[in-house]
Design an enzyme around this catalytic site. Structure first.
Site, PDB file in Angstrom:
ATOM      1  N   GLY A 271      49.515 -43.118  42.356  1.00 27.33           N
ATOM      2  CA  GLY A 271      50.475 -44.126  42.788  1.00 27.33           C
ATOM      3  C   GLY A 271      50.104 -44.709  44.132  1.00 27.33           C
ATOM      4  O   GLY A 271      49.578 -45.813  44.235  1.00 27.33           O
ATOM      5  N   CYS A 347      70.377 -52.391  64.515  1.00 31.10           N
ATOM      6  CA  CYS A 347      71.117 -51.836  65.664  1.00 31.10           C
ATOM      7  C   CYS A 347      71.062 -50.316  65.647  1.00 31.10           C
ATOM      8  O   CYS A 347      72.081 -49.627  65.566  1.00 31.10           O
ATOM      9  CB  CYS A 347      72.562 -52.328  65.635  1.00 31.10           C
TER      10      CYS A 347
END
Length: 404
Positions: A271, A347
């Protein structure tokens, strides 16, 4: 060795005419095709190359890989659906949390092999197969008693949710043989993730072969399949020292000669190593600032698009695409010959992609290109935190740019 083709990103940037700050995943499909063909052609005949869809399930990548690979390793009904829509090649269904409806659909879709991860899962499979009056070909996933590498993530040789404890495997074989609806096709040994040590990988493969042959002989099984999983790594920390795939292929060829009389087939589920090098995450620098004596660059983007560096607490490999245009009437913030931490627009102080790495120059308006982002990038990230716009998904083939 995985190389990076810079032309796909440059083609995208040259053709991009959006006024918003640049933010995109760019995939080089030509690079992916060439790389996958090299992997396939380098393997000995007793190996079959499966693509582990979890690394990147983008349809455009699956379509590129479909003519090359021998099959697909899938881990959900969603992945089964994606593969089933474009290929008739074999599928191997793995994962520790299969639902009843997924197993039923896998039977109906003629998924070729299903991993068994526990006694309870074996019992459920046999029960469902009996109700449907079908026979299920299975691979027994083994959690080895011995740790086999120092890879970044270990799934075998240590306590994990994956596979059947090697000490229990004989009891599970005994139980499986009593079920008429179960057919043992082989054993599955996926044991590691992002391993960079080829010698350790070859020792693991030989261990897996020897154990599978021992159980086959003891129970007089045909069980020709030995699935050694994937786990071959990308050296994000030092891209000049990659995993030596060609040495792995040479070692596997030696095993083919050694076990030539045993009638075995090795499955490789590749993968990360298949798709990482074809993808780049491209993000514009919005600001460069200094806080408490340290330099920070703030991106249009961040870990909600590319989670891996924040999850692994590492600096992701990058390069800087310099942009000379500056359209504001005031000074352009930037740094020269300094260390910089590259953060995203979220944030949270955890939104960091690069940690105190040296740059010759970095300015607001420049583009950062995070390489080796074609695997475990967009689909593992927390896209909607703060509800920022998603990045563009861009696929480049023959220098033709296609945006999704």
């Amino acid at each position: 060795m995985i190389t990076i083709n810079k032309s796909a990103v440059e083609s995208y940037l040259e053709q991009n005419n959006e006024s918003d700050p640049v933010c995109a995943y760019v995939y080089d499909l030509d690079h992916l095709k060439d790389h996958a063909q090299h992997l396939k052609e380098s393997l000995p005949n007793f190996c079959e190359l499966y693509y582990a869809v979890k690394a990147n399930p983008a349809v455009q990548l699956l379509e590129t890989l479909e003519p090359i690979v021998d099959g697909f390793e899938v881990a959900s009904i969603g992945e089964i659906n994606k593969v089933d829509e474009l290929s008739e090649k074999p599928m191997l269904f793995g994962g520790p949390g299969k639902k009843d409806h997924e197993m039923i659909e896998a039977m109906q879709r003629n998924v070729d092999y299903i991993n068994v991860e526990s006694v309870h899962e074996l019992n459920r499979m046999a029960y469902l197969a009996d109700q449907a009056q079908v026979k299920i070909p299975i691979l027994l996933r083994v959690n080895l008693s011995t740790n086999v590498s120092d890879s970044h993530i270990r799934m075998s040789g240590v306590p994990t949710q994956f596979g059947i404890d090697e000490r229990d495997i004989r009891d599970v074989i005994d139980k499986a043989l009593k079920y008429e609806q179960i057919e043992i096709k082989g054993f599955h040994f996926h044991a590691m993730s992002n391993n960079l040590d080829v010698d350790a990988h070859l020792r693991f493969v030989e261990m897996a072969i020897e154990k599978a042959l021992t159980w086959r002989k003891h129970y007089d099984l045909e069980a020709p399949i030995i699935d050694i999983g994937g786990g071959i790594g990308i050296n994000y920390w030092d891209t000049s020292d990659p995993f030596d795939w060609d040495a792995l292929a040479e070692g596997l060829s030696a095993f083919e000669a050694k076990y030539i009389d045993e009638t075995i087939t090795l499955f490789l589920e590749i993968g990360r190593y298949m798709t990482a090098g074809c993808g780049s995450y491209v993000s514009e620098v919005l600001d460069v600032k200094t806080n408490h004596g340290e330099h920070f660059a703030v991106l249009r983007g961040g870990s909600h698009h590319l989670r891996l560096p924040a999850a692994w607490k590492m600096s992701h490999p990058f390069r800087i695409h310099s942009v000379e245009d500056w359209h504001y009437p005031f000074e352009r913030p930037g740094i020269l010959n300094s260390e910089v931490t590259v953060a995203g627009e979220l944030c949270t102080p955890n939104d960091v992609l690069v940690r105190k790495e040296f740059v010759d120059q970095l300015r607001a308006g420049d583009i950062m290109v995070f390489e080796y982002a074609g695997a475990y990038g967009w689909t593992i990230s927390h896209h909607d935190f703060l509800s920022h716009p998603h990045p563009e998904q861009v696929f480049v083939a023959n220098n033709v740019v296609h945006k999704v």
